[in-house]
Design a protein around this motif. Structure first.
Motif, PDB file in Angstrom:
ATOM      1  N   LEU A   1       0.818  -1.213   0.000  1.00 19.57           N
ATOM      2  CA  LEU A   1       0.000   0.000   0.000  1.00 19.57           C
ATOM      3  C   LEU A   1       0.852   1.263   0.000  1.00 19.57           C
ATOM      4  N   VAL A   2       1.908   1.270   0.790  1.00 18.91           N
ATOM      5  CA  VAL A   2       2.796   2.436   0.834  1.00 18.91           C
ATOM      6  C   VAL A   2       3.441   2.666  -0.528  1.00 18.91           C
ATOM      7  N   TRP A   3       3.900   1.577  -1.148  1.00 18.62           N
ATOM      8  CA  TRP A   3       4.512   1.685  -2.477  1.00 18.62           C
ATOM      9  C   TRP A   3       3.504   2.191  -3.502  1.00 18.62           C
ATOM     10  N   LYS A   4       2.299   1.643  -3.475  1.00 18.49           N
ATOM     11  CA  LYS A   4       1.262   2.062  -4.417  1.00 18.49           C
ATOM     12  C   LYS A   4       0.996   3.558  -4.309  1.00 18.49           C
ATOM     13  N   THR A   5       0.902   4.047  -3.074  1.00 16.13           N
ATOM     14  CA  THR A   5       0.629   5.465  -2.859  1.00 16.13           C
ATOM     15  C   THR A   5       1.811   6.323  -3.287  1.00 16.13           C
ATOM     16  N   THR A   6       2.998   5.903  -2.900  1.00 15.28           N
ATOM     17  CA  THR A   6       4.206   6.676  -3.225  1.00 15.28           C
ATOM     18  C   THR A   6       4.425   6.765  -4.729  1.00 15.28           C
ATOM     19  N   GLU A   7       4.238   5.641  -5.421  1.00 15.91           N
ATOM     20  CA  GLU A   7       4.483   5.592  -6.866  1.00 15.91           C
ATOM     21  C   GLU A   7       3.251   5.951  -7.685  1.00 15.91           C
ATOM     22  N   GLN A   8       2.126   6.212  -7.016  1.00 17.73           N
ATOM     23  CA  GLN A   8       0.873   6.593  -7.669  1.00 17.73           C
ATOM     24  C   GLN A   8       0.474   5.568  -8.745  1.00 17.73           C
TER      25      GLN A   8
END
Length: 299
Positions: free
Chosen positions: A156-163
């Motif tokens: 989830l953190v990666w998804k948000t960070t990388e949009q």
């Protein structure tokens, strides 16, 4: 010891771009989905425990992970099996060899009882005591949820960070524990988890999900033919080689090829999706699987 925050890299296979969560890099002996499932036990502080008890195949990935966990915690691993092939006893290889080197005791049930018992039945009859910690085959237990919830959080953190939009997470299933708990923790964020049944069929996998007490399951992809667990298929070997050539990453020979066969049928119908594949480790098992493939099909 790092059991989180593995990198996510981007690759291309058969003209399709995908992302890869490199959980195979967690630890040389304690990696992939087994490390995630057993994370709670690594954190456990209980001076009364002296023995870790498990069961499965003498070449199972879980054998090596349990051996590594026991060695780290100062416990004795007793791993019960139906049998140990004569050739493996004579020439230890792969997970079996490394588990023995870590001090594991791999015990055929016939060596300890005259009763005709499955390893799980023997353990429940004779090896459950206050100083023994029992882990079901493949880590299929609710204790696995904490480590897999952490994996979901990293996604989830990666998804948000990388949009990243329209994210779908893919991974093959043995017991299905990792896929089930990933689905549980990602579905509320609109992220689909897709998997396939590598051991048994879809009905067997659903029964494994149900035994863990959940009612909502990940999407199960299927092929239109029966795929026998552990059998050597030329098409699996070709996919494994092609993945390695395309990505520069070695995958597991036992589980990953079937998942990629399923994805090859799924991807053309889901071109709008962003695929994140979970690399679950299991590479030590290739030490014994690869020579079998090479003997049958050539290098």
């Amino acid at each position: 010891m790092k059991l989180s925050q593995t990198p996510i890299t981007t690759h291309s296979y058969n003209g399709v771009s995908f992302h890869l969560k490199r959980d195979d890099l967690l630890h040389p002996h304690f990696s992939g989905n087994k490390a995630r499932k057993l994370m709670r036990l690594l954190e456990l502080e209980d001076a009364s425990i002296t023995h870790l008890i498990g069961y499965g195949s003498a070449q199972a990935n879980s054998l090596l992970s349990l051996a590594a966990l026991a060695e780290m915690k100062g416990w004795q691993l007793e791993f019960y099996v139906d049998h140990i092939p004569h050739w493996l006893k004579e020439n230890p290889i792969g997970n079996y060899r490394q588990a023995l080197a870590l001090g594991a005791k791999v015990i055929p049930v016939s060596d300890v009882t005259d009763e005709d018992l499955h390893p799980e039945a023997y353990i429940k009859a004779y090896r459950l005591s206050d100083n023994c910690l029992f882990v079901p085959e493949g880590g299929r237990s609710t204790i696995a949820e904490a480590g897999i919830a952490l994996l979901a959080k990293e996604v989830l953190v990666w998804k948000t960070t990388e949009q990243v939009n329209n994210l779908v997470v893919a991974l093959p299933s043995g017991t299905g524990t990792t896929a089930l708990f990933l689905h549980k923790h990602l579905k509320q964020h609109g992220i689909e988890v897709v998997t396939c049944a590598c051991v048994g069929g879809t009905e067997y996998l659903i029964s494994q999900f149900e035994e863990l007490g959940e009612q909502c399951f990940p999407t199960i992809l299927e092929m239109d033919y029966k795929h026998h667990f552990g059998k050597l298929y030329r098409a699996d070997f070709e996919v494994w080689n092609a993945l390695k050539e395309s990505t520069g990453v070695e995958f597991d020979l036992l589980y990953d090829p079937l998942m990629w066969h399923c994805l090859s049928r799924w991807l053309p119908k889901n071109e709008d999706k962003s695929l994140l594949y979970i690399h679950q480790g299991g590479l030590i098992g290739n030490e014994s699987m690869l020579p079998r493939y090479q003997r049958k099909f050539g290098a």
